[in-house]
Design an enzyme around this catalytic site. Structure first.
Site, mmCIF file in Angstrom:
data_model
loop_
_atom_site.group_PDB
_atom_site.id
_atom_site.type_symbol
_atom_site.label_atom_id
_atom_site.label_comp_id
_atom_site.label_asym_id
_atom_site.label_seq_id
_atom_site.Cartn_x
_atom_site.Cartn_y
_atom_site.Cartn_z
ATOM 1 C CG ASP A 99 33.737 31.626 44.366
ATOM 2 O OD1 ASP A 99 33.648 32.853 44.471
ATOM 3 O OD2 ASP A 99 34.809 31.024 44.185
ATOM 4 C CG ASP A 204 35.429 36.428 42.479
ATOM 5 O OD1 ASP A 204 36.525 35.874 42.634
ATOM 6 O OD2 ASP A 204 35.153 37.169 41.514
ATOM 7 C CD GLU A 262 39.766 37.027 45.393
ATOM 8 O OE1 GLU A 262 40.692 36.394 44.885
ATOM 9 O OE2 GLU A 262 38.880 37.592 44.712
ATOM 10 C CG HIS A 339 40.525 28.974 41.872
ATOM 11 N ND1 HIS A 339 40.166 29.361 43.144
ATOM 12 C CD2 HIS A 339 40.107 29.977 41.060
ATOM 13 C CE1 HIS A 339 39.564 30.528 43.098
ATOM 14 N NE2 HIS A 339 39.508 30.924 41.852
ATOM 15 C CG ASP A 340 42.680 32.758 41.555
ATOM 16 O OD1 ASP A 340 42.289 32.335 40.448
ATOM 17 O OD2 ASP A 340 41.960 33.421 42.319
#
Ligand code: NOJ
Length: 567
Positions: A99, A204, A262, A339-340
């Site tokens: 990431d 990211d 992303e 995870h968000d």
């Protein structure tokens, strides 16, 4: 772009490293823990990992605030551990995506420190510094922009009129992609990890690397007063495409790597083709958030639980408009949450029907067009954290800022806790539940964040392994089917269409090629009926016993879901 598409038959698995598995007893997950669990992941059928950020970081935003890109976060291990992880994963046929946060660094990064110390240094040009506005005695930020974490996007440098831009926490200054020297720094970083053996990156906050450098105020108005979040000022802007083309030309195209950017919520599928089309796209895929919040849960503090309801019309629209725009021109990932977001079981499923709804949700996603990603813990039916106090949310800066904002706006504590338990990203960050031993087998030390105590009621890997009808065993079997070349081909080559697209409770689709694969899923906690006129050749997978079919009407029990071969 190198011509390879190994990910067409890959099953992705997202690891949130801080909470996955702790091998050294310090209460935090680490690379050693991931290495220990590679056999587990391989047995599940996962063969493509996206591991959250593992670089050296003061952890203001759980690793997305990088202090040194060339050093592994000591909490997680060393570069040798990473090499071992890559080597062992590859031996098992598992690829690994790292990431890579490219929109910002930590304010503790040497570049930012230098930029502050010496305004004439080249590093000053790596970040956005602007003068604030003087109004009488008051010093105001350069404009009215808010960042993503409930504050102004600007932070003043004490003792000066200068501000720097940060779209996330104030410890995460945004870097300037319009500076070629800065871009080269990121290319070097990416090369370093690809040369080490990484198979690519989840990139990211990629959407935000170009800003409206006129720095004009947003015309939007924040109904609660104060700075306003206006993604049009810094998301998916024209210059971003150029930067990513260059990144591809100089780096990605030289490796057989996979890149998933992303892109967030503000990119349209057609526009995304500029990034991901097989012909000429600099990346392989983008993550969008379109199918994540289709139940009205986002920004829902004023809503009651009863008003949160999965809207299948919205879900169908969002899946289909991406599918239609991309399927013959580009690849795309599939996921329910990361995870968000809150846990998908709590979001679209139900803890009262944990087993049925977890299986239904997975089956529904797994056989859509795209590369599916499982978020760690979904395979055992992990659900939201259900915390009792606001302090429990204190380790996430995003949550802390949101809580402060709600307090200022007059919400009482219980309302805020209830809302955070329903929507906060912390829900997905509690430690992975491995067994019934102390701390769910996640750590021998003190866990860095409270563990969901439902591991004692069977929500853990060990219990799930021992139950032939468990969620975990269903996932494993389903993945086996998805990898079967005949079904994989049916999924990849469609054509995909909805069946009874006006049904309010059932999401059903058909891959209408030589092999006709159909999924029928009840998204409700009650029985519903579904009429269909196909001949069933085989029931490939089903989350209940027995089929209730009368005169072309299937009775679907709560969260019942079928994978059928039809004629
Ligand atoms: C997206 C990441 O997924 C999120 O966790 C993080 O807070 C922001 N980007 C900032 O890096």
């Amino acid at each position: 772009m190198a011509n390879n598409d190994w990910w067409k038959s890959s099953i992705g698995y997202i690891i949130y490293p801080e909470s996955f598995c702790d091998s050294n007893g310090d209460g935090v997950g680490d690379l050693g823990g991931i290495i220990e669990k590679l056999d587990y992941l391989s047995a599940l059928g996962a063969n493509l990992l996206w591991i959250g950020p593992i670089f050296d970081s003061p952890m203001d935003d759980n690793g997305y605030d990088v202090r040194d890109f060339y050093k592994i976060n000591p909490l997680y291990g060393t570069v040798d551990d990473l090499k071992t992880l890559l080597h062992k994963a590859h031996e098992k046929g598992i690829k690994v995506l790292l990431d890579l946060p490219i929109n910002h660094t930590s304010d503790e990064h040497a570049w930012f420190k230098k930029a502050l110390e010496d305004p004439s240094s080249p590093e000053r040009g790596y970040y956005y510094f602007l003068k604030g506005k003087r109004e009488g005695d008051r010093l105001l930020p350069p404009n009215n922009w808010a960042g993503f974490f409930s504050t102004s996007a600007w932070e003043n440098i004490p003792g000066t009129d200068d501000f720097y831009l940060h779209l996330f926490t104030k410890k995460m200054p945004d870097v300037r992609w319009d500076n070629p020297e800065l871009r080269e720094k990121f290319y070097e970083i990416a090369r370093y990890y690809l040369d080490l053996g990484a198979d690519g990156f989840r990139i990211d906050a990629m959407a935000h690397i170009a800003k409206d450098t006129s720095w004009s105020d947003s015309a939007l108005v924040n109904p609660n007063g104060g700075p306003v979040l206006d993604p049009s000022k810094f998301s998916n802007r024209a210059e971003m495409f150029g930067y990513l083309n260059e990144f591809n030309e100089k780096v990605f195209s030289k490796y057989a790597c996979l890149t998933i950017g992303e892109a967030g919520g503000s990119i349209q599928p057609k526009e995304s083709l500029k990034l991901v089309a097989h012909e000429g796209g600099p990346l392989n895929m983008v993550f969008n958030f379109d199918t994540v919040w289709n139940n009205g849960n986002f920004d829902s503090i004023d809503k009651k639980d009863e008003d949160i309801w999965t809207d299948l019309f919205q879900l169908r629209f969002n899946f289909m408009h991406w599918y239609e725009a991309l399927h013959d021109k580009a690849d795309m990932p599939l996921y329910w949450c990361n995870h968000d977001h809150p846990r998908v079981l709590s979001q679209y499923g139900s803890t009262a029907y944990r087993n049925e709804s977890a299986k239904m949700l997975f089956q529904t996603l797994l056989f859509m067009y795209g590369t599916p990603f499982i978020y760690n813990g979904d395979e055992i039916g992990m659900s939201n954290a259900n915390y009792a106090s606001l302090d429990d949310f204190s380790f996430d800066r995003c949550a802390v800022n949101a809580i402060e904002d709600f307090k200022k706006r007059g919400y009482d504590e219980q309302t805020i806790i209830h809302y955070m338990n329903r929507t906060s990203r912390i829900n997905a960050r509690t430690p992975m539940q491995w067994d019934r031993s102390e701390n769910a087998g996640f750590t021998k030390g003190k866990p860095h964040i409270k563990i969901n105590d439902n591991y004692l009621q069977g929500v853990n890997v060990m219990d799930e392994m021992c139950d032939p009808y468990s969620i975990l065993n269903f996932f494993q079997y389903a993945i086996g089917l998805r990898k079967n070349p005949i079904y994989n081909d049916a999924v990849n080559n469609g054509p995909l269409q909805w069946v009874d697209p006006n049904h309010p409770d059932v999401l059903a689709y058909l891959h209408d090629g030589a092999t006709k694969l159909m999924v029928i899923s009840n998204f409700r906690p009650y029985t519903v009926y579904f009429t269909f006129y196909y001949d069933i050749k085989d029931v490939l997978l089903h989350n209940y016993e027995g089929v209730i079919l009368n005169d072309h009407v299937i009775t679907l029990r709560p969260y019942e879901s079928f994978l059928l071969l039809v004629r």
